[in-house]
Design an enzyme around this catalytic site. Sequence first.
Site, PDB file in Angstrom:
ATOM      1  N   SER A 193       0.834  -1.200   0.000  1.00 44.39           N
ATOM      2  CA  SER A 193       0.000   0.000   0.000  1.00 44.39           C
ATOM      3  C   SER A 193       0.866   1.247   0.000  1.00 44.39           C
ATOM      4  CB  SER A 193      -0.880  -0.007   1.254  1.00 44.39           C
ATOM      5  OG  SER A 193      -1.539   1.223   1.429  1.00 44.39           O
ATOM      6  N   TYR A 237      -0.628  -0.446  10.678  1.00 47.62           N
ATOM      7  CA  TYR A 237      -0.892  -0.890   9.303  1.00 47.62           C
ATOM      8  C   TYR A 237       0.270  -0.474   8.394  1.00 47.62           C
ATOM      9  CZ  TYR A 237      -3.121  -0.948   4.657  1.00 47.62           C
ATOM     10  OH  TYR A 237      -3.408  -1.157   3.330  1.00 47.62           O
TER      11      TYR A 237
END
Length: 176
Positions: free
Chosen positions: A154, A167
């Site tokens: 990501s 995350y």
Amino acid sequence: MPPAQPPSASALHAALDFTGKTVLVTGGGVGIGRAIAEAFAGAGAQLVIAEIDAANADAVQSAIPSAQVIRCDVRDRATPRLLAERIAAGPGKLDVLVNNVGHFVHARAFADLAEGEIDEILDTNLGHVLRMTSAMIPLLRTAGRGSSIINITSIEAHRGIPGCTVYAAGKWGMTG
């Protein structure tokens, strides 16, 4: 010197021909994983799709009838080995592993996360990728030269956003 010409359509098609190749896509029932699965199916691959959600599993099975859709949770520590055993018993090799599963899980300030929540975020975004990859290496080796591992990460690995520090750390770990 004249500018380089783009590859011809036939050259591009030949480069993207996955006929006879086995591809495993985790989280292949929805979103990026589904798009990846559909692209590989369009290129002739024999697909194995791991999907946790029953509705998404049914939908992708309907969209790609030739795929072997296995409803499972890749974060479960036994699942990578079980998937490897099923692939070994079926096609017997794996040409491409796509580690696609990831999720914010608990999106809030780091100081507000419990230890177990931190562990869950890291396991969802990094831990299972390491276990899945380890379980699939023998099958990738059986496929031989050209076998590949694709890890979906990501942009948050590089920039981070408020409430998603763990995350981002997990995705950066995968990028590394």
